[in-house]
Design a protein around this motif. Structure first.
Motif, PDB file in Angstrom:
ATOM      1  N   GLN A  31     -63.792 -53.201  21.102  1.00 48.87           N
ATOM      2  CA  GLN A  31     -62.522 -52.637  20.659  1.00 48.87           C
ATOM      3  C   GLN A  31     -62.204 -52.994  19.206  1.00 48.87           C
ATOM      4  N   PRO A  32     -62.370 -54.271  18.786  1.00 48.86           N
ATOM      5  CA  PRO A  32     -62.138 -54.572  17.369  1.00 48.86           C
ATOM      6  C   PRO A  32     -62.996 -53.744  16.413  1.00 48.86           C
ATOM      7  N   ILE A  33     -64.274 -53.552  16.735  1.00 55.38           N
ATOM      8  CA  ILE A  33     -65.134 -52.776  15.842  1.00 55.38           C
ATOM      9  C   ILE A  33     -64.725 -51.303  15.828  1.00 55.38           C
ATOM     10  N   GLN A  34     -64.354 -50.774  16.987  1.00 53.98           N
ATOM     11  CA  GLN A  34     -63.913 -49.380  17.022  1.00 53.98           C
ATOM     12  C   GLN A  34     -62.668 -49.172  16.157  1.00 53.98           C
ATOM     13  N   THR A  35     -61.714 -50.074  16.268  1.00 55.77           N
ATOM     14  CA  THR A  35     -60.496 -49.955  15.460  1.00 55.77           C
ATOM     15  C   THR A  35     -60.811 -50.147  13.983  1.00 55.77           C
ATOM     16  N   LEU A  36     -61.686 -51.096  13.695  1.00 54.45           N
ATOM     17  CA  LEU A  36     -62.097 -51.338  12.309  1.00 54.45           C
ATOM     18  C   LEU A  36     -62.704 -50.082  11.685  1.00 54.45           C
ATOM     19  N   PHE A  37     -63.569 -49.406  12.432  1.00 53.98           N
ATOM     20  CA  PHE A  37     -64.215 -48.216  11.889  1.00 53.98           C
ATOM     21  C   PHE A  37     -63.243 -47.042  11.773  1.00 53.98           C
ATOM     22  N   LYS A  38     -62.233 -46.993  12.621  1.00 53.32           N
ATOM     23  CA  LYS A  38     -61.183 -45.979  12.445  1.00 53.32           C
ATOM     24  C   LYS A  38     -60.474 -46.190  11.107  1.00 53.32           C
ATOM     25  N   MET A  39     -60.209 -47.445  10.776  1.00 53.13           N
ATOM     26  CA  MET A  39     -59.581 -47.754   9.489  1.00 53.13           C
ATOM     27  C   MET A  39     -60.510 -47.382   8.336  1.00 53.13           C
ATOM     28  N   ARG A  40     -61.764 -47.770   8.455  1.00 58.10           N
ATOM     29  CA  ARG A  40     -62.720 -47.460   7.391  1.00 58.10           C
ATOM     30  C   ARG A  40     -62.822 -45.963   7.174  1.00 58.10           C
ATOM     31  N   ASP A  41     -62.959 -45.219   8.272  1.00 60.27           N
ATOM     32  CA  ASP A  41     -63.156 -43.778   8.158  1.00 60.27           C
ATOM     33  C   ASP A  41     -61.892 -43.059   7.695  1.00 60.27           C
ATOM     34  N   ALA A  42     -60.722 -43.683   7.899  1.00 62.09           N
ATOM     35  CA  ALA A  42     -59.473 -43.110   7.397  1.00 62.09           C
ATOM     36  C   ALA A  42     -59.288 -43.388   5.909  1.00 62.09           C
ATOM     37  N   GLY A  43     -60.147 -44.219   5.341  1.00 62.63           N
ATOM     38  CA  GLY A  43     -60.097 -44.505   3.915  1.00 62.63           C
ATOM     39  C   GLY A  43     -58.963 -45.406   3.491  1.00 62.63           C
ATOM     40  N   ILE A  44     -58.514 -46.286   4.397  1.00 65.51           N
ATOM     41  CA  ILE A  44     -57.359 -47.134   4.080  1.00 65.51           C
ATOM     42  C   ILE A  44     -57.755 -48.575   3.764  1.00 65.51           C
ATOM     43  N   LEU A  45     -59.062 -48.851   3.714  1.00 61.10           N
ATOM     44  CA  LEU A  45     -59.558 -50.191   3.400  1.00 61.10           C
ATOM     45  C   LEU A  45     -60.298 -50.178   2.071  1.00 61.10           C
ATOM     46  N   GLY A  46     -60.130 -51.240   1.304  1.00 57.47           N
ATOM     47  CA  GLY A  46     -60.874 -51.378   0.068  1.00 57.47           C
ATOM     48  C   GLY A  46     -62.313 -51.788   0.331  1.00 57.47           C
ATOM     49  N   LYS A  47     -63.021 -52.077  -0.730  1.00 55.96           N
ATOM     50  CA  LYS A  47     -64.439 -52.432  -0.626  1.00 55.96           C
ATOM     51  C   LYS A  47     -64.716 -53.868  -1.060  1.00 55.96           C
ATOM     52  N   ASN A  48     -63.684 -54.689  -1.078  1.00 51.35           N
ATOM     53  CA  ASN A  48     -63.835 -56.081  -1.485  1.00 51.35           C
ATOM     54  C   ASN A  48     -64.361 -56.938  -0.345  1.00 51.35           C
ATOM     55  N   GLU A  49     -65.233 -57.869  -0.664  1.00 54.00           N
ATOM     56  CA  GLU A  49     -65.671 -58.865   0.299  1.00 54.00           C
ATOM     57  C   GLU A  49     -64.757 -60.082   0.200  1.00 54.00           C
ATOM     58  N   LEU A  50     -64.537 -60.726   1.326  1.00 56.67           N
ATOM     59  CA  LEU A  50     -63.670 -61.905   1.366  1.00 56.67           C
ATOM     60  C   LEU A  50     -64.125 -62.970   0.380  1.00 56.67           C
ATOM     61  N   TRP A  51     -63.150 -63.623  -0.251  1.00 53.43           N
ATOM     62  CA  TRP A  51     -63.334 -64.792  -1.108  1.00 53.43           C
ATOM     63  C   TRP A  51     -63.986 -64.486  -2.455  1.00 53.43           C
ATOM     64  N   THR A  52     -64.236 -63.232  -2.766  1.00 48.97           N
ATOM     65  CA  THR A  52     -64.815 -62.902  -4.066  1.00 48.97           C
ATOM     66  C   THR A  52     -63.727 -62.910  -5.137  1.00 48.97           C
ATOM     67  N   PRO A  53     -64.105 -63.026  -6.418  1.00 45.65           N
ATOM     68  CA  PRO A  53     -63.101 -62.978  -7.487  1.00 45.65           C
ATOM     69  C   PRO A  53     -62.267 -61.699  -7.468  1.00 45.65           C
ATOM     70  N   ALA A  54     -62.899 -60.569  -7.154  1.00 47.30           N
ATOM     71  CA  ALA A  54     -62.151 -59.309  -7.114  1.00 47.30           C
ATOM     72  C   ALA A  54     -61.118 -59.330  -5.992  1.00 47.30           C
ATOM     73  N   TRP A  55     -61.495 -59.895  -4.858  1.00 46.00           N
ATOM     74  CA  TRP A  55     -60.563 -60.024  -3.726  1.00 46.00           C
ATOM     75  C   TRP A  55     -59.364 -60.873  -4.132  1.00 46.00           C
ATOM     76  N   SER A  56     -59.599 -61.996  -4.778  1.00 40.81           N
ATOM     77  CA  SER A  56     -58.506 -62.874  -5.202  1.00 40.81           C
ATOM     78  C   SER A  56     -57.621 -62.197  -6.243  1.00 40.81           C
ATOM     79  N   ALA A  57     -58.249 -61.543  -7.208  1.00 41.20           N
ATOM     80  CA  ALA A  57     -57.496 -60.922  -8.298  1.00 41.20           C
ATOM     81  C   ALA A  57     -56.627 -59.768  -7.814  1.00 41.20           C
ATOM     82  N   SER A  58     -57.016 -59.137  -6.716  1.00 41.39           N
ATOM     83  CA  SER A  58     -56.278 -57.972  -6.241  1.00 41.39           C
ATOM     84  C   SER A  58     -54.844 -58.299  -5.830  1.00 41.39           C
TER      85      SER A  58
END
Length: 460
Positions: free
Chosen positions: A256-283
């Motif tokens: 269920q978590p993966i299904q919901t996660l992919f619904k979010m991804r496919d809806a285009g509402i998630l960014g492309k940052n990986e956790l703990w990266t400088p870009a993630w922090s700066a955002s």
């Protein structure tokens, strides 16, 4: 340092009426069983005397307690407070990198040489630590800890596979979402957490509001920085016990978590940052994303640290459907310790006693799992907390305690939890880049990679 390796800081709780509701919601002993009588430190030093009552004079208790911790500032502050009550107990601290902690502990146990009396287990490896079976049962002698003193949801996080309480929490870590008030006001017409919670009562609503946000902002503002943020919420909300011995039901835990996660991804509402990266922090300061999962340590270590000019433009709202835990550190006692009573005196004082919990909260913002503390110190929690103004004047501790904790459930701990973490961290960047990967395919790949890392497990 990442979120699971930090002390947690926060402030504020409000009325007696709210407190009564919290305690009613969290009442009971957590497993329906009969709890042991409570005690603080027994009257003799060292060994494992069956005596359970605290000494009339704490100065009667003596000994040396060895502690391994990565948070030197906490220990440097807490030990002098402890010694005001227990002047004849010496606490020796070795600072250990959290990334090396479990390996160093296992090496010490194997060689029979260097093992501390007080052992810490942070979220990333707590299940592995419990599986080693090196922590004492705190509900037995000489500790006789009473689990009914604790917030119910915390008990699975500090219990081993036999249901024994083998640790106490360094601090509670209920989590919701830090959100940008300015963005919520601009695109949704309100920055009020109560109104936002109504808008986002379930994940379908969350996705729909995310699509609205993306469209209104011209794609400039999305809901989460990346798949990692969303998944840690979804996975930790699903507290199903997915491990039975060596049988690991990944489908029950992750489908269920993966299904919901992919619904979010496919809806285009998630960014492309990986956790703990400088870009993630700066955002956080740039205003590119609406939400960041946040526990009580987050205002200091994530939000204000990465958006130092952002005072007043942040808020806290509960997650859709149910609260979840983020981070956390368990503190237990080595079962072969030669100073069990002295070690328990320190652990009980620092993390459970009224005086230790008061110092812990006022100095570090750590919120104890001891229910009685919030009743006895209710006047303290009516005052503004250290980061309430930064969050638009919102009483953060009140919100965590009143709005998030009551519907939370604890997650039984397993040695396989860290394997799940490792597999996800390896796979989700590919899920981000390759939109052709489906939720079903992702789950099957997850199972295969899990099996490669845990060959002893039977995976479902």
């Amino acid at each position: 340092m990442n979120n699971r390796k930090l002390s947690k800081r926060v402030g504020g709780f409000t009325s007696l009426a709210l407190l009564a509701g919290l305690l009613a919601a969290c009442g009971g002993n957590g497993n329906g069983g009969e709890a042991s009588p409570s005690a603080s430190a027994p009257s003799a030093s060292g060994g494992s005397s069956p005596a359970a009552s605290a000494p009339a004079d704490p100065t009667q208790l003596s000994g040396t307690v060895k502690v391994w911790d990565w948070d030197e500032a906490f220990q440097n502050g807490m030990i002098p407070e402890f010694n005001k009550k227990y002047p004849n107990i010496k606490v020796e601290v070795t600072v250990v990198n959290p990334n090396d902690y479990l390996q160093k502990l296992q090496s010490g146990i194997a060689s029979g040489s260097d093992v501390p009396d007080v052992i810490l287990g942070e979220e990333a490896y707590r299940g592995k630590l419990f599986d080693l079976d090196v922590l004492d049962n705190l509900e037995g002698a000489p500790y006789n800890f009473d689990r009914s003193n604790l917030l119910d949801y915390t008990i699975p996080f500090i219990s081993n596979s036999r249901g024994e309480v083998v640790a106490v929490d360094q601090a509670i870590t209920p989590a919701g979402f830090a959100y940008r008030r300015d963005l919520a006001k601009e695109y949704w017409g309100t920055d009020d957490p109560a109104e936002l919670a109504k808008m986002l009562s379930n994940w379908d609503d969350f996705i729909a509001k995310g699509v609205e946000l993306k469209e209104k902002s011209g794609g400039k503002v999305l809901m989460f920085p990346g798949l990692g943020d969303a998944f840690l919420v979804l996975r930790n909300q699903n507290t199903v016990n997915y491990v039975n011995g060596s049988e690991v039901d990944l489908t029950a835990k992750l489908q269920q978590p993966i299904q919901t996660l992919f619904k979010m991804r496919d809806a285009g509402i998630l960014g492309k940052n990986e956790l703990w990266t400088p870009a993630w922090s700066a955002s956080m300061a740039k205003g590119e994303f609406m939400f960041y999962p946040m526990a009580p340590w987050g205002p200091k270590w994530h939000i204000s640290a990465n958006d130092p000019e952002g005072s007043g433009r942040w808020g806290l709202v509960k997650a859709p459907e149910v609260g979840f835990a983020r981070g956390g550190t368990a503190v237990g006692i080595y079962k072969d310790s030669k100073a069990k009573e002295a070690a328990w005196a320190f652990v009980q004082f620092a993390y459970q006693s009224e005086e230790g919990s008061l110092y812990n909260f006022q100095t570090f913002g750590n919120m104890t799992s001891n229910k009685a503390f919030y009743e006895k110190q209710k006047a303290l929690f009516e005052a503004p907390g250290a980061y309430d103004e930064f969050f638009g004047g919102q009483n953060l501790s009140q919100y965590f305690l009143q709005e998030i904790i009551p519907d939370m459930k604890g997650q039984p701990q397993s040695k396989y939890d860290s394997v799940v973490d490792g597999v996800f961290n390896a796979l989700y960047p590919l899920w981000t880049k390759d939109a052709s990967i489906t939720a079903d395919a992702a789950l099957e790949k997850f199972k295969a990679e899990f099996k490669n890392k845990a060959s002893d497990a039977t995976v479902k």
